[in-house]
Design an enzyme around this catalytic site. Structure first.
Site, PDB file in Angstrom:
ATOM      1  N   HIS A  25      57.367  47.943  48.447  1.00  0.00           N
ATOM      2  CA  HIS A  25      55.902  47.885  48.444  1.00  0.00           C
ATOM      3  C   HIS A  25      55.335  48.562  49.692  1.00  0.00           C
ATOM      4  O   HIS A  25      54.398  49.365  49.607  1.00  0.00           O
ATOM      5  CB  HIS A  25      55.461  46.414  48.377  1.00  0.00           C
ATOM      6  CG  HIS A  25      53.982  46.222  48.347  1.00  0.00           C
ATOM      7  ND1 HIS A  25      53.311  45.931  47.185  1.00  0.00           N
ATOM      8  CD2 HIS A  25      53.046  46.268  49.334  1.00  0.00           C
ATOM      9  CE1 HIS A  25      52.017  45.816  47.462  1.00  0.00           C
ATOM     10  NE2 HIS A  25      51.832  46.009  48.765  1.00  0.00           N
ATOM     11  N   GLU A  26      55.914  48.261  50.842  1.00  0.00           N
ATOM     12  CA  GLU A  26      55.400  48.811  52.091  1.00  0.00           C
ATOM     13  C   GLU A  26      55.717  50.300  52.244  1.00  0.00           C
ATOM     14  O   GLU A  26      54.889  51.059  52.764  1.00  0.00           O
ATOM     15  CB  GLU A  26      55.919  48.019  53.296  1.00  0.00           C
ATOM     16  CG  GLU A  26      55.612  46.535  53.261  1.00  0.00           C
ATOM     17  CD  GLU A  26      54.203  46.152  52.823  1.00  0.00           C
ATOM     18  OE1 GLU A  26      53.244  46.937  53.050  1.00  0.00           O
ATOM     19  OE2 GLU A  26      54.042  45.069  52.247  1.00  0.00           O
TER      20      GLU A  26
ATOM     21  N   HIS B 206      53.117  52.091  50.506  1.00  0.00           N
ATOM     22  CA  HIS B 206      51.910  52.200  51.340  1.00  0.00           C
ATOM     23  C   HIS B 206      51.987  53.414  52.260  1.00  0.00           C
ATOM     24  O   HIS B 206      51.014  54.146  52.407  1.00  0.00           O
ATOM     25  CB  HIS B 206      51.719  50.950  52.190  1.00  0.00           C
ATOM     26  CG  HIS B 206      50.841  49.908  51.586  1.00  0.00           C
ATOM     27  ND1 HIS B 206      49.509  50.101  51.332  1.00  0.00           N
ATOM     28  CD2 HIS B 206      51.110  48.643  51.187  1.00  0.00           C
ATOM     29  CE1 HIS B 206      48.985  49.004  50.808  1.00  0.00           C
ATOM     30  NE2 HIS B 206      49.943  48.107  50.704  1.00  0.00           N
TER      31      HIS B 206
ATOM     32  N   CYS C 163      48.590  42.225  47.067  1.00  0.00           N
ATOM     33  CA  CYS C 163      48.527  42.927  48.348  1.00  0.00           C
ATOM     34  C   CYS C 163      47.319  42.407  49.118  1.00  0.00           C
ATOM     35  O   CYS C 163      46.254  42.207  48.528  1.00  0.00           O
ATOM     36  CB  CYS C 163      48.403  44.430  48.096  1.00  0.00           C
ATOM     37  SG  CYS C 163      48.294  45.428  49.595  1.00  0.00           S
TER      38      CYS C 163
END
Length: 139
Positions: free
Chosen positions: A129-130, A133, A88
């Site tokens: 992944h995002e 976040h 990241c």
């Protein structure tokens, strides 16, 4: 406008608020920042540029590398669990994480229209992944 990458873990751990059409300028800055970092990044969430808003942008392999922007993405289906190593821009090194080979996502586009689509491969991994976040989950 390209923005600096946020690396403050306490900020990145905060869940993001829902995005509205008033946040489109943040979406554009996110796309500009992702585009400037393409050689080392395939996706970004708004909190990575210092905005705690539920917006992500990913390089979509199935669309020839075009950047897809999603407001308020929600993963509705996931199939084919696997372990992988991810890095990241906001963090040093790589970490193990569980991902899914195929996902379905509901979101709003930058015009506020509801969208729903299935994603696989690297695009699916980047979206997961995002979305993490936006939830304040750091790998």
């Amino acid at each position: 406008m390209q923005r600096p990458i946020m690396t403050t873990v306490s900020f990145l751990r905060r869940p993001s608020r829902a995005a509205t059409l008033d946040d489109i300028h943040i979406a554009q800055d996110l796309v500009d920042t992702l585009d400037a970092n393409r050689e080392r990044c395939v996706g970004m969430a708004a909190n990575m540029i210092g905005e705690s808003v539920c917006i992500i942008a990913v390089v979509d392999e199935d669309l020839g590398g075009r950047i897809t922007t999603m407001l308020n993405p929600q993963i509705t289906t996931q199939d084919g669990a696997y372990e992988t190593q991810e890095g990241c821009l906001s963090l040093q090194g790589e970490r193990s994480t569980l991902r899914y080979r195929r996902i379905e996502v509901s979101w709003q586009d930058i015009r506020g229209r509801a969208r729903h689509a299935a994603f696989t491969g690297g695009t699916a991994e980047a979206i997961q992944h995002e979305v993490d976040h936006t939830l304040g989950i750091i790998i």
